[in-house]
Each structure stands twice: as C-alpha cells, then as structure tokens.
Motif scaffolding. Structure first.
Motif, PDB file in Angstrom:
ATOM      1  N   ASP A 143      45.592  24.699  49.558  1.00 49.01           N
ATOM      2  CA  ASP A 143      44.354  24.077  49.098  1.00 49.01           C
ATOM      3  C   ASP A 143      43.513  25.102  48.363  1.00 49.01           C
ATOM      4  OD1 ASP A 143      42.032  22.729  48.672  1.00 49.01           O
ATOM      5  OD2 ASP A 143      41.741  22.098  50.757  1.00 49.01           O
ATOM      6  N   PRO A 144      43.240  24.865  47.078  1.00 47.32           N
ATOM      7  CA  PRO A 144      42.434  25.828  46.319  1.00 47.32           C
ATOM      8  C   PRO A 144      41.082  26.100  46.956  1.00 47.32           C
ATOM      9  CG  PRO A 144      43.459  24.238  44.854  1.00 47.32           C
ATOM     10  CD  PRO A 144      43.722  23.759  46.243  1.00 47.32           C
ATOM     11  N   ALA A 145      40.549  25.128  47.689  1.00 51.53           N
ATOM     12  CA  ALA A 145      39.243  25.324  48.304  1.00 51.53           C
ATOM     13  C   ALA A 145      39.278  26.410  49.370  1.00 51.53           C
ATOM     14  CB  ALA A 145      38.756  24.014  48.909  1.00 51.53           C
ATOM     15  N   ASP A 146      40.469  26.658  49.931  1.00 50.56           N
ATOM     16  CA  ASP A 146      40.607  27.682  50.970  1.00 50.56           C
ATOM     17  C   ASP A 146      40.897  29.066  50.403  1.00 50.56           C
ATOM     18  OD1 ASP A 146      40.265  25.694  52.863  1.00 50.56           O
ATOM     19  OD2 ASP A 146      42.431  25.306  53.023  1.00 50.56           O
ATOM     20  N   ASP A 147      41.013  29.153  49.110  1.00 46.27           N
ATOM     21  CA  ASP A 147      41.408  30.416  48.500  1.00 46.27           C
ATOM     22  C   ASP A 147      40.287  31.450  48.637  1.00 46.27           C
ATOM     23  OD1 ASP A 147      42.284  32.492  46.849  1.00 46.27           O
ATOM     24  OD2 ASP A 147      43.365  31.099  45.559  1.00 46.27           O
ATOM     25  N   PRO A 148      40.537  32.593  49.319  1.00 46.86           N
ATOM     26  CA  PRO A 148      39.486  33.614  49.475  1.00 46.86           C
ATOM     27  C   PRO A 148      39.080  34.259  48.155  1.00 46.86           C
ATOM     28  CG  PRO A 148      41.616  34.471  50.227  1.00 46.86           C
ATOM     29  CD  PRO A 148      41.805  33.004  49.956  1.00 46.86           C
ATOM     30  N   LEU A 149      39.881  34.051  47.106  1.00 43.18           N
ATOM     31  CA  LEU A 149      39.562  34.646  45.816  1.00 43.18           C
ATOM     32  C   LEU A 149      38.445  33.891  45.089  1.00 43.18           C
ATOM     33  CD1 LEU A 149      43.185  35.373  44.576  1.00 43.18           C
ATOM     34  CD2 LEU A 149      41.467  37.100  45.100  1.00 43.18           C
ATOM     35  N   ARG A 150      38.241  32.619  45.432  1.00 45.14           N
ATOM     36  CA  ARG A 150      37.286  31.821  44.682  1.00 45.14           C
ATOM     37  C   ARG A 150      35.867  32.379  44.781  1.00 45.14           C
ATOM     38  NH1 ARG A 150      38.282  27.738  41.878  1.00 45.14           N
ATOM     39  NH2 ARG A 150      40.360  27.586  42.771  1.00 45.14           N
ATOM     40  N   PRO A 151      35.358  32.628  45.969  1.00 44.45           N
ATOM     41  CA  PRO A 151      34.011  33.239  46.015  1.00 44.45           C
ATOM     42  C   PRO A 151      33.997  34.679  45.497  1.00 44.45           C
ATOM     43  CG  PRO A 151      34.945  33.088  48.223  1.00 44.45           C
ATOM     44  CD  PRO A 151      35.846  32.314  47.325  1.00 44.45           C
ATOM     45  N   LEU A 152      35.149  35.344  45.527  1.00 38.07           N
ATOM     46  CA  LEU A 152      35.211  36.728  45.081  1.00 38.07           C
ATOM     47  C   LEU A 152      34.879  36.849  43.599  1.00 38.07           C
ATOM     48  CD1 LEU A 152      35.945  39.707  45.599  1.00 38.07           C
ATOM     49  CD2 LEU A 152      38.340  39.102  45.251  1.00 38.07           C
ATOM     50  N   LEU A 153      35.438  36.004  42.792  1.00 39.74           N
ATOM     51  CA  LEU A 153      35.192  36.091  41.352  1.00 39.74           C
ATOM     52  C   LEU A 153      33.743  35.794  40.998  1.00 39.74           C
ATOM     53  CD1 LEU A 153      38.359  36.109  41.278  1.00 39.74           C
ATOM     54  CD2 LEU A 153      38.142  34.968  39.071  1.00 39.74           C
ATOM     55  N   ALA A 154      33.076  34.999  41.854  1.00 45.27           N
ATOM     56  CA  ALA A 154      31.670  34.675  41.596  1.00 45.27           C
ATOM     57  C   ALA A 154      30.759  35.873  41.809  1.00 45.27           C
ATOM     58  CB  ALA A 154      31.239  33.525  42.506  1.00 45.27           C
ATOM     59  N   GLU A 155      31.286  36.963  42.361  1.00 44.54           N
ATOM     60  CA  GLU A 155      30.469  38.149  42.627  1.00 44.54           C
ATOM     61  C   GLU A 155      30.243  39.001  41.380  1.00 44.54           C
ATOM     62  OE1 GLU A 155      31.139  40.568  46.020  1.00 44.54           O
ATOM     63  OE2 GLU A 155      31.941  38.941  47.234  1.00 44.54           O
ATOM     64  N   ILE A 156      30.846  38.641  40.276  1.00 48.92           N
ATOM     65  CA  ILE A 156      30.626  39.384  39.037  1.00 48.92           C
ATOM     66  C   ILE A 156      29.772  38.525  38.116  1.00 48.92           C
ATOM     67  CG2 ILE A 156      31.683  40.542  37.073  1.00 48.92           C
ATOM     68  CD1 ILE A 156      34.101  41.100  38.695  1.00 48.92           C
ATOM     69  N   SER A 157      28.584  39.009  37.821  1.00 52.18           N
ATOM     70  CA  SER A 157      27.636  38.228  37.027  1.00 52.18           C
ATOM     71  C   SER A 157      28.066  38.150  35.567  1.00 52.18           C
ATOM     72  CB  SER A 157      26.243  38.848  37.115  1.00 52.18           C
ATOM     73  OG  SER A 157      26.232  40.103  36.427  1.00 52.18           O
ATOM     74  N   LEU A 158      27.461  37.221  34.867  1.00 54.22           N
ATOM     75  CA  LEU A 158      27.771  37.045  33.447  1.00 54.22           C
ATOM     76  C   LEU A 158      27.375  38.284  32.651  1.00 54.22           C
ATOM     77  CD1 LEU A 158      29.029  34.800  31.750  1.00 54.22           C
ATOM     78  CD2 LEU A 158      26.722  33.990  31.202  1.00 54.22           C
ATOM     79  N   ASP A 159      26.232  38.881  32.973  1.00 53.37           N
ATOM     80  CA  ASP A 159      25.797  40.083  32.256  1.00 53.37           C
ATOM     81  C   ASP A 159      26.786  41.237  32.473  1.00 53.37           C
ATOM     82  OD1 ASP A 159      23.603  38.912  31.164  1.00 53.37           O
ATOM     83  OD2 ASP A 159      22.182  39.678  32.654  1.00 53.37           O
ATOM     84  N   THR A 160      27.277  41.351  33.711  1.00 54.72           N
ATOM     85  CA  THR A 160      28.251  42.409  33.996  1.00 54.72           C
ATOM     86  C   THR A 160      29.541  42.164  33.232  1.00 54.72           C
ATOM     87  OG1 THR A 160      27.327  42.782  36.200  1.00 54.72           O
ATOM     88  CG2 THR A 160      29.579  43.546  35.820  1.00 54.72           C
ATOM     89  N   LEU A 161      29.972  40.922  33.174  1.00 57.23           N
ATOM     90  CA  LEU A 161      31.173  40.585  32.413  1.00 57.23           C
ATOM     91  C   LEU A 161      31.009  40.966  30.948  1.00 57.23           C
ATOM     92  CD1 LEU A 161      32.171  37.090  33.872  1.00 57.23           C
ATOM     93  CD2 LEU A 161      33.446  39.217  34.089  1.00 57.23           C
TER      94      LEU A 161
END
Length: 785
Positions: A143-161
């Motif tokens: 289940d993609p909702a259980d993927d621990p990577l999903r919240p991880l990617l949200a930790e990089i802001s748009l400005d940082t990207l």
C-alpha cells in the motif's frame, strides 16, 4: 561562509545554510553541504591521480564518470529538514539520507534501465550502510500509503529544491575543471529543466526511490551469483572509492599522498652504497620488471634489496601508488616502521593490534609529552585506517581482513590496486595460514595488478613451488655462491641436554661475565621465563642486563624491553652493551640486532637459521658460535616434532663446522620429504581449497559478512585481557590517559583465553571491557599461565 582560495569561483552561497556536518566543538556553524561535497570530490580527484588508468585496467571505462556524479549527488538527501534539525541538536531522525538522495537521479539520468544510473545509485545508497541493512530499513510495501518514503520526500522544501537544481546547473562543470578532471571521460548529461524537475521530484520521487532500491537489491543479488569478474571488481572499486573519498573528506585530509619512491640511484646514495659494492642479488633487484622471490643470507641487505626492487619496478611501470611491507610479528613491524621512516619521512603507517601503543612510545622517546604523544599516535592510527599513508608496515592478517569482508573491506581492496607488496620471512607461517596468504597474493596479482617481492633466508622447494604457482612468471633471485661464502659467520655446535641444565647455565653466565652479548632462544614462554629467572639470579650485581622477551607482556613492558634491546644490541646503535637476551620466537624475524653467541632450543631448520641471523650480524669476527641443544627434541608442542628431529639429524652431520648457508635449501628439501611433505601438502591444499571456495570466490561488494568476520577473528586475532594486578591502575588511567591505560593489556590467543575462562580465571570488571584475568603478572616475567 568564506570560501577558501582552493575553492572554485563557482560556488552555491545560497546553500550555505544547508549543512552536511554538525558544528565542531566551540563552533556554531556546521560544515555546509556544498563544502563537504567539494571536499569529497577533491579526495575523489586524489584517487584518480593515484591510479589514472584504473578504469581501463579493470574493464569499466566509465568508472570516473560514474564516481564523479556519485560524489556530487551522494548527500543531496541531507537537505531534508529532519536531518538538518539533527545537525542543529534536534531529535534523532529515523531515515537514511543516502536513500533520499536517489530521488534526484532523474534530473540527470532519467532512463530507468540505464546501466550508468544503476551504478551511480548503487554507490550512493551504499556509501554508509550495507545492502542488507538498507533492505531491512526500506522493504517493499503493498500500500503506497504505508510507504515510509512518502513523508520523507516532503521534508525538502520547494526553495531548497530550487537551490539544489541551481547548484547542479552552475557548478557541476566548473568544479570538474577546477579539479583538473577534463581527461577522465566524465560526461555532463542534459539537466532537466527546473520546473519539470521540481514537479517530478514532488509527484514521482517516492516511486523513483522505490524502483531504484528494488533494482539495486536485484543488482546485489545478481552479483552474488555472478562469475563476471570485471563487473565484480568494478563494483568493489565503485563502493570502495566512494567510501574512501567520503571518509577522507569527513576527516578533512588535505590530500591523499602518492608514493614518492626514490629512483634506484638516489636510494643507493641514501643507503651510502656505491653501485660496485652491491651484491649480485641486489644488482638483479635493481633490474626488476615483475614480482620476484629472493633467497639470500640473513644480514646480506635483503631490506635494501626489496626497496631496490620496488624502485626499479616503479621506474618501469606508470603507477605504483602504495608500498606495503608485510611481517609476521609486532616487534619486527615496529622496528621496520622506524627503519622505513628514514627513507619515507612522515609517510609510513604502522598497522597491527598494538600499533597505537608502539607509535605512542616512539613519540615519547623523542618528546616527553604524554598528551601530545597520545594525540599524535591516535591521529596516526586514524590516518592508517583511512589508507592515507603511501607506505604501510603491517601483518598479512590486516590484508586478509579485506578478503573476509570485514566492514570497510571495499576501501581496503581499492587501495591494493597496482600496489607493491614486500613479504619478509614467508617461511614463518604454518601451512594452513600460508595457503590463505598465497591465495590472497594470487588473487591480488590476477585481479588487482599487484606485484610481490617475497624474501627469505630459507626456502624449501615445496614452498618455492607454491609461490611460483601463486605468482606465475615470478623471477627467482638467489644470492651468489660468493655472497654465501662472505656470510659464513657462524660455527655450529650441537650440545647434549638442554638449556636449563646447570652446566649450560654456568657457561652462559661465563660468556656474560666476559662482556659478551648472549641470545638464549626457548620454544615456549614457560621455558623462557624459567631460563630468565635462573640467569638473572646468577648475574645479580654484575651490572649486566638480563632481559626476557616474549608475547605475554603488556604493551608498556614489551615496548620498554624492545627499546632496551635495540640500544644494547642494535647493529647501528651507539650505546651497545653486553646483555643476556632470553626470548621466544619473537626475535626470529627482521629485528636488526647483533649478539655474540646463541644458545637455542631445538627447532625446525628455518626457525634456527633465523635465530642464527641475530648473531655476528655485522661480521666483526670471522666466526661466532651458535649452539643448538638436542633436547627437548619434541618441539615443545610448538612445532612438528618430525621437523625438529630431521633438522637435528642434518645438523648432526655438520656439527663443529662452519655453517654454510648455501646448503640450507638442500637441507630443507631433505627435511620436507616423504610423509612430512605429504602432510604439509595435505594441510596446505585443504586450507587453499576452503579459502578459495568460502572466501575469495564469494568476495562481492555491498555486504560485509558476519560469519566470515567471526571466522577471521577466531583464526587470526587474539584477545586482550587486563591482569588483575593492574585493575585499579587501569581505572585511574582510563580517566586521565586512556591510551596509556591500554598499554596495560596483554594479548593472548583465543585458545589460551578459553582455557582460563574454563578455569574461572576470567571475569568482568566495572565495565564489560576489558576482561580481567586473575593470573599473576610481573614486569619481569610477563603473564604467568
């Protein structure tokens, strides 16, 4: 953050608040991600300069391209807010930054099936943790909702990207030019446009990471079963070089020095030897163009010959980045590191289990400042672990660590490529361990283009044959008959009884009172302790030192004894004095000492020849007496009794005659024949096959091997214990001088340790380490088992 002059003009100042490292003590600002990346790329460029032709040699022509982008992208995942908070004192972060770094690959390498992308991904994700640990941390989820990577990617802001994208656009090519990597086949793929790149990261970054991780795990599994050695070796270098660059950058090393091996002509001048004074075997070493075996008498300049060989080889081939000098005993390693330091100032690393203590004591001799010596010794140990020193003195077991897949093994292996190895006194190893050593030689020669120089005063034909099988086309250099004639410096005498008989103890006492230096060699520590006690009592009040040396002293006492011995008996010492040295086998190899007369327990011929080599080394007298006792003739369980008895039978035929070392190889062939040769070959072959099957043939990148690691430590590494007499002193010193405290530990084999544990003589102190041995110890006798 102010840019040092060494940095390129193109610099992402807009990312200075993005850190890669926490602030140093007394600092408030951490090391920026850009700075750390620049340092990693700088150390990678050092690796390139050390071995510029490596990619073509190993069949991975785009290796530098892969590693450049690996180093540039490896820590992009540290941009996550959770990681940045940790660096500023925040709570522990439950993720792996190197996994998050994989999400940026699509910006430059969008093709999922691209082999280059796979190798870059493998190097990035493995630069801290083994593949098995990453797989356990990030398993496949349904289940993609259980993927621990999903919240991880949200930790990089748009400005940082945006800042990371701009950094790639503005700095990738200028940094490549600043590092002078233009001729390394590094390519610059088209960077995805900024807005599509940011959108792709945010919307598909999780899928990118998961797919990349799955492909990486398949790659690792495929490697485990692969027989494609160019790919296997390439993967080892991929991870090894990434780890090397990252670790040396984190240690803030300014550079990785190359081996500055002087020309043969300059070496001659340094040794104070005229070309016409060289022995024929030394002249042959000056013409070397490949691996070689040298058989020459002790004292005939074998160490100089080895350096002549290395210098001649370096002159003929384009690369020789490292020189390893391999010895079996710590005492001889300590002495050799000091000797080589004269030819390679500040470029020699010492690697064995007590090397920190050895360097610490060496430094204290020059300047009595314990704190400064401790700091410098620890720094030297750390530099050696980082493969910094271009010349290293070590045991073969340090090299075998890489084959047994101990943590960091890929970095060790990459440093062996194109290196030169000098193996001194190869005869000192029993057949099982010798098989592993020769197996490693063959592997490094075939797969890593390493060259070997093997030297010994004694070499039976069966060992010579095995060496020639391990090193095809190896050159065989044997000292000329005239050289052996020159080095006839011993008169052989067989004695009835044993060294502990009163008649012989009285004769040794008489030699000492006549101001002669006497070497008494015993096969066991217990016998050496007994002989020492007897002789010490006899020579009380004479002012003559009686010194006991064996492997059961703590570091403090052993190093003190070695220094005393070196001053009293060193062939170049200006403070020579009469001494009685009672020792075990620790004196047999590469100690540059010179005594007047020898009394030895019976032992195999090759061991006896080494003991003889410590007598009349400077050849100041036409002949010196070397006495061998007929008893105890069982080898005291240290040696194969058949070897001892056959050796005695041969010596008996040459009793009371000058010793002709030119005959020794023939004598050894007579010893190693029939059932002795059969038993020796059987042990060797069994160990060789097991080592090939379970160790070398399974050597792959990305996963250290716990079972092999356990086998390694049980087979090769001893254990250190604290004698109970030092318990209170150790606790006090731990608080004030922890390095000096470790000098109180005594090494022993696992078998000895297990026996003491069975007798309830091993216990745990205030902490779980070190283990305390309830066994008597004295600075005179060592550990009394």
């Amino acid at each position: 953050m102010t840019k040092p002059i060494s940095q390129p003009q193109a610099w992402p100042d807009y990312l200075d608040e993005l850190w890669a490292k926490s602030p140093e003590p007394k600092e408030t600002v951490g090391e920026s991600l850009a700075m750390h990346t620049w340092l990693v790329l700088s150390r990678f460029s050092d690796c390139v300069r050390l071995r510029p032709n490596l990619p073509e040699q190993i069949g991975t022509p785009n290796l530098w391209h892969i590693l450049y982008w690996t180093c540039f992208l490896h820590d992009f995942g540290k941009a996550a807010s959770g990681f940045q908070n940790v660096l500023r004192g925040g709570p522990k972060w439950p993720h792996r930054h190197e996994v998050l770094s994989l999400a940026f690959l699509d910006w430059l390498f969008p093709e999922a099936a691209d082999e280059t992308r796979l190798w870059i991904a493998a190097a990035i994700v493995s630069h801290h943790r083994d593949a098995e640990e990453i797989r356990a941390r990030y398993p496949e989820v349904g289940d993609p909702a259980d993927d621990p990577l999903r919240p991880l990617l949200a930790e990089i802001s748009l400005d940082t990207l945006r800042g990371l994208w701009r950094w790639l656009q503005e700095c990738a090519e200028p940094w490549h030019r600043a590092l002078r990597l233009e001729n390394c086949r590094i390519e610059f793929p088209q960077l995805m446009a900024q807005e599509p790149a940011l959108l792709l990261f945010q919307q598909h970054g999780v899928d990118t990471v998961q797919k990349t991780l799955r492909r990486y795990q398949r790659f690792v599994r495929q490697l485990e079963f692969s027989s494609d050695w160019p790919q296997i070796i390439g993967a080892l270098f991929l991870r090894g070089t990434t780890i090397q660059a990252d670790h040396t950058a984190s240690a803030h090393l300014r550079h990785l020095p190359a081996l500055q091996l002087q020309s043969p002509e300059v070496l001659l001048q340094g040794f104070g030897i005229a070309a016409d004074q060289l022995h024929p075997h030394q002249q042959q070493c000056l013409q070397a163009d490949r691996s070689a075996i040298l058989i020459a008498p002790t004292g005939s300049g074998k160490t100089e010959s080895a350096l002549f060989w290395a210098a001649a080889l370096a002159k003929r081939q384009s690369e020789m980045p490292r020189l390893f000098y391999v010895l079996p005993y710590q005492a001889s390693m300590n002495a050799m590191s000091l000797r080589l330091e004269k030819s390679f100032p500040q470029m020699v690393g010492l690697q064995h289990s007590r090397s920190v203590l050895a360097v610490y004591r060496q430094l204290l001799e020059r300047d009595d400042n314990p704190a400064a010596a401790a700091k410098a010794a620890l720094q030297a140990r750390n530099l050696a672990k980082l493969n910094y020193f271009p010349v290293r003195v070590l045991s073969p077991y340090q090299i075998l660590k890489a084959c047994y897949r101990l943590k960091g093994y890929e970095a060790l292996l990459q440093d062996y490529f194109n290196a030169a190895f000098i193996f001194d006194e190869i005869h000192a190893y029993e057949p099982e361990r010798l098989a592993m050593i020769l197996g490693t030689m063959r592997f490094l020669h075939e797969r890593f283009a390493a060259q070997f120089f093997v030297m010994s005063a004694t070499l039976p034909s069966l060992l010579k044959t095995r060496l020639q099988q391990a090193l095809p086309e190896v050159a065989l250099i044997t000292a000329a008959a005239e050289t052996f004639q020159i080095f006839r410096r011993h008169h052989l005498g067989l004695l009835e009884g044993e060294v502990l008989d009163p008649i012989w103890l009285s004769r040794i006492e008489h030699h000492a009172r006549d101001r002669m230096s006497v070497l008494v060699c015993c096969n066991t520590v217990k016998r050496a302790q007994h002989a020492y006690q007897e002789l010490r009592q006899r020579l009380l009040g004479t002012g003559i030192d009686v010194v006991l040396l064996h492997g059961r002293f703590n570091g403090r006492d052993r190093l003190r004894k070695e220094n005393l011995i070196r001053l009293a008996t060193g062939s170049k010492s200006t403070q020579r004095a009469p001494i009685v040295l009672v020792a075990t086998q620790v004196v047999e190899v590469s100690l540059d000492i010179d005594l007047d007369v020898l009394y030895s327990d019976p032992a195999p011929l090759e061991a006896l020849i080494q003991r003889f080599g410590r007598i009349n080394r400077r050849r100041l007298r036409p002949s010196a007496d070397v006495f061998v006792f007929r008893e105890p003739n069982d080898g005291q369980r240290i040696y194969d009794a058949r070897l001892v008895q056959r050796g005695l039978a041969i010596l008996d035929r040459h009793n009371d005659l000058p010793l002709d070392e030119a005959l020794i190889s023939d004598w050894l062939d007579h010893v190693y024949r029939k059932e002795v040769a059969e038993a020796w070959n059987e042990q060797f072959d069994r160990s060789w096959e097991n080592f090939q099957d379970s160790v070398l043939n399974t050597l792959r990148a990305f996963n250290s091997h716990e079972e092999l690691e356990e086998q390694f430590y049980q087979a090769f590494d001893g254990i250190e214990v604290l004698p109970a007499a030092f318990e209170a002193e150790y606790q006090t010193m731990q608080e004030q001088q922890p390095l000096a405290a470790s000098e109180l530990l005594v090494s022993m084999h696992f078998g000895q340790y297990a026996k003491l544990r069975q007798q309830n003589l091993i216990r745990t102190g205030a902490s779980s380490w070190p283990k305390i041995a309830d066994v008597e110890y004295s600075s005179e006798h060592g550990l009394l088992l």
